[in-house]
Write a protein that holds these residues in place. Sequence first.
Motif, short mmCIF file in Angstrom:
data_model
loop_
_atom_site.label_atom_id
_atom_site.label_comp_id
_atom_site.label_asym_id
_atom_site.label_seq_id
_atom_site.Cartn_x
_atom_site.Cartn_y
_atom_site.Cartn_z
N UNK A 1 0.82 -1.21 0.00
CA UNK A 1 0.00 0.00 0.00
C UNK A 1 0.85 1.27 0.00
N UNK A 2 2.14 1.11 -0.21
CA UNK A 2 3.01 2.29 -0.31
C UNK A 2 4.10 1.98 -1.31
N UNK B 1 13.44 5.25 -6.05
CA UNK B 1 14.76 5.67 -5.65
C UNK B 1 15.63 5.80 -6.90
N UNK C 1 21.48 4.64 -3.08
CA UNK C 1 20.21 5.13 -3.63
C UNK C 1 19.68 6.31 -2.81
N UNK D 1 7.18 9.30 -3.91
CA UNK D 1 6.41 8.16 -3.40
C UNK D 1 4.93 8.37 -3.66
N UNK E 1 15.14 2.58 -9.04
CA UNK E 1 14.56 1.43 -8.37
C UNK E 1 13.15 1.76 -7.91
N UNK F 1 5.92 -1.46 -0.12
CA UNK F 1 5.87 -1.87 1.28
C UNK F 1 4.43 -2.06 1.73
N UNK F 2 4.27 -2.86 2.76
CA UNK F 2 2.98 -3.02 3.44
C UNK F 2 3.06 -2.23 4.73
N UNK F 3 2.18 -1.27 4.91
CA UNK F 3 2.25 -0.43 6.10
C UNK F 3 1.90 -1.24 7.34
N UNK G 1 7.54 -2.07 8.20
CA UNK G 1 7.54 -1.24 7.00
C UNK G 1 8.78 -1.50 6.14
N UNK G 2 9.09 -2.76 5.91
CA UNK G 2 10.24 -3.09 5.08
C UNK G 2 9.96 -2.74 3.63
N UNK G 3 10.99 -2.25 2.95
CA UNK G 3 10.88 -1.96 1.53
C UNK G 3 11.32 -3.17 0.72
N UNK G 4 10.52 -3.52 -0.31
CA UNK G 4 10.88 -4.56 -1.26
C UNK G 4 11.19 -3.86 -2.57
N UNK G 5 12.41 -4.07 -3.08
CA UNK G 5 12.88 -3.35 -4.26
C UNK G 5 12.76 -4.20 -5.52
N UNK G 6 12.59 -3.51 -6.65
CA UNK G 6 12.69 -4.15 -7.96
C UNK G 6 14.14 -4.21 -8.40
#
Lengths: 113, 113
Positions: free
Chosen positions: B31-32, B36, B44, B49, B89, B93-95, B99-104
């Motif tokens: 949801x977020x 970068x 980065x 956002x 990039x 993330x799922x709030x 709140x970990x960021x998953x990158x492409x």
Amino acid sequence: DVKVTQSSRYLVKRTGEKVFLECVQDMDHENMFWYRQDPGLGLRLIYFSYDVKMKEKGDIPEGYSVSREKKERFSLILESASTNQTSMYLCASRPGQGFYGYTFGSGTRLTVV
Amino acid sequence: DQQVKQNSPSLSVQEGRISILNCDYTNSMFDYFLWYKKYPAEGPTFLISISSIKDKNEDGRFTVFLNKSAKHLSLHIVPSQPGDSAVYFCAAAVSGGYNKLIFGAGTRLAVHP
């Protein structure tokens, strides 16, 4: 200017060696992260820490451990380096629990031979 | 299995034209979303956002569009400048929680005169 400093820009280590990657931040951030960046795979989270002496596994923790004895310092440890751990390692820190405010270090290029 | 995908590893655009960078995700809980930018030999840096309650967010020359039904977002840069040449990039993330960021995997943008 706030900073995340990674102790080495380039490292070459031999297979089987124990390797320490150091990261220091001067922003009094609670959260610190270790990522590795590989072509075609982007940034993948290895471990993170949300407080001193606290740690959580990320998506690819196998072969790694971490240490956070002081708030400003987060160390990534390769217990027995292998060639598939050759990569760019990026440290980041973040205040609190929000999505913003990630500050990344410049990275350490590790080559395991 | 990558939850955040950037299927174009590279993009070349003429100065002054529009750059469109694409990103797809598979996890409907995200949801977020963040973009970068990374220059060589640097970490980065945050660009822009968007939260899932919006479908567009604009900041100067940069606009991010979110299509939740298609699980797709895009970054538009208008007009493109040579200084925009970098790796971009997408992250999601799922709030709540950490709140970990998953990158492409990243898209390398080259803006040429």
